[in-house]
Design a protein around this motif. Structure first.
Motif, mmCIF file in Angstrom:
data_model
loop_
_atom_site.group_PDB
_atom_site.id
_atom_site.type_symbol
_atom_site.label_atom_id
_atom_site.label_comp_id
_atom_site.label_asym_id
_atom_site.label_seq_id
_atom_site.Cartn_x
_atom_site.Cartn_y
_atom_site.Cartn_z
ATOM 1 N N MET A 122 7.778 -49.940 42.590
ATOM 2 C CA MET A 122 8.100 -48.451 42.874
ATOM 3 C C MET A 122 9.412 -48.031 42.726
ATOM 4 O O MET A 122 9.652 -46.806 42.243
ATOM 5 C CB MET A 122 7.192 -48.269 44.111
ATOM 6 C CG MET A 122 5.827 -48.391 44.106
ATOM 7 S SD MET A 122 5.045 -47.300 42.734
ATOM 8 C CE MET A 122 5.517 -45.586 43.534
ATOM 9 N N ILE A 123 10.214 -48.735 43.419
ATOM 10 C CA ILE A 123 11.741 -48.451 43.267
ATOM 11 C C ILE A 123 12.238 -48.255 42.048
ATOM 12 O O ILE A 123 12.764 -47.088 41.728
ATOM 13 C CB ILE A 123 12.673 -49.458 44.061
ATOM 14 C CG1 ILE A 123 12.333 -49.345 45.537
ATOM 15 C CG2 ILE A 123 14.263 -48.990 43.869
ATOM 16 C CD1 ILE A 123 12.909 -50.565 46.495
ATOM 17 N N LYS A 124 11.941 -49.224 41.101
ATOM 18 C CA LYS A 124 12.335 -49.211 39.595
ATOM 19 C C LYS A 124 11.653 -48.265 39.117
ATOM 20 O O LYS A 124 12.427 -47.108 38.142
ATOM 21 C CB LYS A 124 12.158 -50.452 38.830
ATOM 22 C CG LYS A 124 12.697 -50.779 37.598
ATOM 23 C CD LYS A 124 12.693 -52.132 37.192
ATOM 24 C CE LYS A 124 13.515 -52.209 35.831
ATOM 25 N NZ LYS A 124 14.959 -52.314 36.036
ATOM 26 N N HIS A 125 10.449 -48.011 39.123
ATOM 27 C CA HIS A 125 9.607 -46.707 38.568
ATOM 28 C C HIS A 125 10.173 -45.503 38.909
ATOM 29 O O HIS A 125 10.178 -44.676 37.927
ATOM 30 C CB HIS A 125 8.263 -46.911 38.973
ATOM 31 C CG HIS A 125 7.130 -46.155 38.286
ATOM 32 N ND1 HIS A 125 7.242 -45.858 36.861
ATOM 33 C CD2 HIS A 125 6.191 -45.287 38.657
ATOM 34 C CE1 HIS A 125 6.486 -45.130 36.594
ATOM 35 N NE2 HIS A 125 5.653 -44.671 37.589
ATOM 36 N N VAL A 126 10.228 -45.120 40.068
ATOM 37 C CA VAL A 126 10.690 -44.086 40.749
ATOM 38 C C VAL A 126 12.042 -43.533 39.800
ATOM 39 O O VAL A 126 12.421 -42.457 39.662
ATOM 40 C CB VAL A 126 10.590 -43.872 42.190
ATOM 41 C CG1 VAL A 126 11.492 -42.548 42.558
ATOM 42 C CG2 VAL A 126 9.383 -43.911 42.718
ATOM 43 N N GLU A 127 13.252 -44.637 39.892
ATOM 44 C CA GLU A 127 14.442 -44.410 39.610
ATOM 45 C C GLU A 127 14.534 -43.978 38.116
ATOM 46 O O GLU A 127 15.014 -43.341 37.782
ATOM 47 C CB GLU A 127 15.227 -45.635 39.925
ATOM 48 C CG GLU A 127 15.487 -45.887 41.436
ATOM 49 C CD GLU A 127 16.582 -46.859 41.849
ATOM 50 O OE1 GLU A 127 16.733 -47.856 40.931
ATOM 51 O OE2 GLU A 127 17.099 -46.983 42.873
ATOM 52 N N GLU A 128 13.897 -45.101 37.345
ATOM 53 C CA GLU A 128 13.927 -44.681 35.970
ATOM 54 C C GLU A 128 13.073 -43.534 35.582
ATOM 55 O O GLU A 128 13.458 -42.718 34.651
ATOM 56 C CB GLU A 128 12.894 -45.656 35.157
ATOM 57 C CG GLU A 128 13.537 -47.219 35.380
ATOM 58 C CD GLU A 128 12.896 -48.151 34.567
ATOM 59 O OE1 GLU A 128 11.898 -48.086 34.527
ATOM 60 O OE2 GLU A 128 13.568 -49.227 34.416
ATOM 61 N N SER A 129 11.905 -42.802 36.309
ATOM 62 C CA SER A 129 11.387 -41.584 35.922
ATOM 63 C C SER A 129 12.290 -40.473 36.288
ATOM 64 O O SER A 129 12.344 -39.482 35.707
ATOM 65 C CB SER A 129 10.117 -41.482 36.728
ATOM 66 O OG SER A 129 9.268 -42.653 36.450
ATOM 67 N N TYR A 130 12.837 -40.692 37.444
ATOM 68 C CA TYR A 130 13.770 -39.488 37.995
ATOM 69 C C TYR A 130 14.899 -39.263 36.881
ATOM 70 O O TYR A 130 15.128 -38.441 36.454
ATOM 71 C CB TYR A 130 14.473 -39.799 39.359
ATOM 72 C CG TYR A 130 15.334 -38.878 39.891
ATOM 73 C CD1 TYR A 130 14.736 -37.767 40.416
ATOM 74 C CD2 TYR A 130 16.621 -38.890 39.762
ATOM 75 C CE1 TYR A 130 15.493 -36.480 40.976
ATOM 76 C CE2 TYR A 130 17.454 -38.025 40.189
ATOM 77 C CZ TYR A 130 16.972 -36.783 40.955
ATOM 78 O OH TYR A 130 17.710 -35.820 41.560
ATOM 79 N N ASN A 131 15.559 -40.527 36.570
ATOM 80 C CA ASN A 131 16.675 -40.481 35.558
ATOM 81 C C ASN A 131 16.476 -39.923 34.155
ATOM 82 O O ASN A 131 17.090 -39.389 33.490
ATOM 83 C CB ASN A 131 17.480 -41.742 35.360
ATOM 84 C CG ASN A 131 18.019 -42.429 36.679
ATOM 85 O OD1 ASN A 131 18.282 -41.583 37.535
ATOM 86 N ND2 ASN A 131 18.171 -43.691 36.584
ATOM 87 N N SER A 132 15.111 -40.182 33.703
ATOM 88 C CA SER A 132 14.624 -39.801 32.500
ATOM 89 C C SER A 132 14.408 -38.305 32.481
ATOM 90 O O SER A 132 14.264 -37.702 31.246
ATOM 91 C CB SER A 132 13.456 -40.431 32.289
ATOM 92 O OG SER A 132 12.274 -39.859 32.957
ATOM 93 N N THR A 133 14.228 -37.427 33.541
ATOM 94 C CA THR A 133 14.238 -36.077 33.538
ATOM 95 C C THR A 133 15.256 -35.277 34.140
ATOM 96 O O THR A 133 15.147 -34.301 34.177
ATOM 97 C CB THR A 133 12.905 -35.985 34.511
ATOM 98 O OG1 THR A 133 13.434 -36.262 35.853
ATOM 99 C CG2 THR A 133 11.633 -36.611 34.092
ATOM 100 N N ALA A 134 16.536 -36.075 33.909
ATOM 101 C CA ALA A 134 17.614 -35.373 34.326
ATOM 102 C C ALA A 134 18.072 -34.078 33.725
ATOM 103 O O ALA A 134 18.200 -32.867 34.247
ATOM 104 C CB ALA A 134 18.883 -36.092 34.235
#
Length: 322
Positions: free
Chosen positions: A85-97
């Motif tokens: 979840m930490i990795k998934h949330v971080e990657e999703s958040y960064n992908s929508t910058a």
């Protein structure tokens, strides 16, 4: 025999036996786990622990119990879910910058859509992590839950890809059992079966009451009821330290079973590990005892050391006295 009885029989593991592993294997394994623990702490995410809330842990524990999974599977599932979840949330958040910048100007909200998708698949991801953990314990069974086989397969693949198939993550369970093996090898006076059972109860308690235990421990250690943001951030490595947790679980279990044997459990002469300063260990132990037993605890002791290894497994003395 009923289907439930067959499941219990199939998935029940034999009682652990301690003190039979060769000393050189114990030493190699302990060094390996200590290295993994130190590496994990060095690479710790600032968001570590966010997905170990009581409701999440309780959900995992109840499903593991319902499906008759090994004790180790419940901790493995929690740790896999946390990392994913930490990795998934971080990657999703960064992908929508770029999208979030545009959104400030009144354009689309991709991040909001992704958050909604994460909420919709939250329980599915939890179930998938439990399934993956059950496979690691070699007791895999098709879990009875209201998802299609395709949903589960796709969810498992998403988790495996996000974690690069590195799901055999360490858990406090492994550290507890290894240190019990050390005690069993050195002739611990406490009955190992009872000590192991008590350790499992306290480990469950720690997972279920994680925030209460560690938040109070921080306030006790700094002698302040309102820790600063810096103190909370520095304390994160203590909350995620599996070796420290294993020592606290075992020493508290020994005290509950027989306070007279507490020093014998800690001051082991043959396989000693210098675990942290006296203040840090005593603070952790005393508070843990208070939370587990409701008793007032008075203890004396000295630094735990294991001279045969001649290594310092836990670095950073005084992390509790921030």
């Amino acid at each position: 025999m009923s289907s439930e009885a067959q499941a219990v029989s199939r998935f029940r593991t034999p009682e652990p036996v301690f003190g039979v592993v060769a000393p050189e294997i114990i030493e190699d394994t302990l060094i390996c786990l200590a290295t993994e623990n130190e590496q994990y702490l060095n690479e710790l995410s600032d968001q570590a622990g966010c997905f170990k809330e009581t409701q999440i842990v309780e959900f995992v524990f109840l499903l593991c119990e319902k499906w008759f999974l090994d004790q180790s599977a419940r901790y493995q599932a929690v740790e896999i879910f946390e990392r994913f979840m930490i990795k998934h949330v971080e990657e999703s958040y960064n992908s929508t910058a770029e999208s979030r910048i545009n959104n400030e100007q009144g354009e689309g909200n991709i991040w909001g859509t992704l958050k909604a998708q994460m909420c919709d698949t939250f329980v599915l991801r939890l179930v998938s992590c439990i399934q993956l953990a059950s496979k690691l314990s070699f007791h895999y069974n098709s879990l009875d839950y209201s998802y299609t086989k395709q949903n589960l397969v796709e969810s498992e693949l998403a988790i495996l890809k996000a974690l690069r198939f590195q799901i055999n993550v360490p858990t406090p369970f492994a550290y507890v059992e290894l240190l019990l093996e050390v005690l069993g090898h050195n002739g611990c006076l406490l009955p190992m079966k009872q000590l192991h059972k008590m350790c499992m109860h306290l480990l469950d308690l720690t997972y279920l009451m994680r925030n209460i235990i560690y938040d109070t421990l921080l306030k006790i250690s700094i002698e302040n009821s309102t820790p600063s943001e810096l103190q909370i951030a520095k304390f994160l490595s203590v909350k995620e330290d599996f070796m420290l947790l294993a020592v606290g679980v075992i020493s508290t279990s020994a005290f509950i079973l027989n306070p007279e044997y507490w020093n014998q459990v800690l001051l082991d002469k043959k396989y000693t590990v210098q675990f942290l300063g006296l203040h840090e260990l005593k603070t952790f132990y005393i508070f843990y005892c208070l939370h587990s037993t409701g008793r007032q605890v008075c203890c004396t002791g000295s630094i735990i050391k294991v001279e045969s290894f001649n290594i310092l497994i836990l670095q950073g003395k005084g992390r509790l006295g921030i």
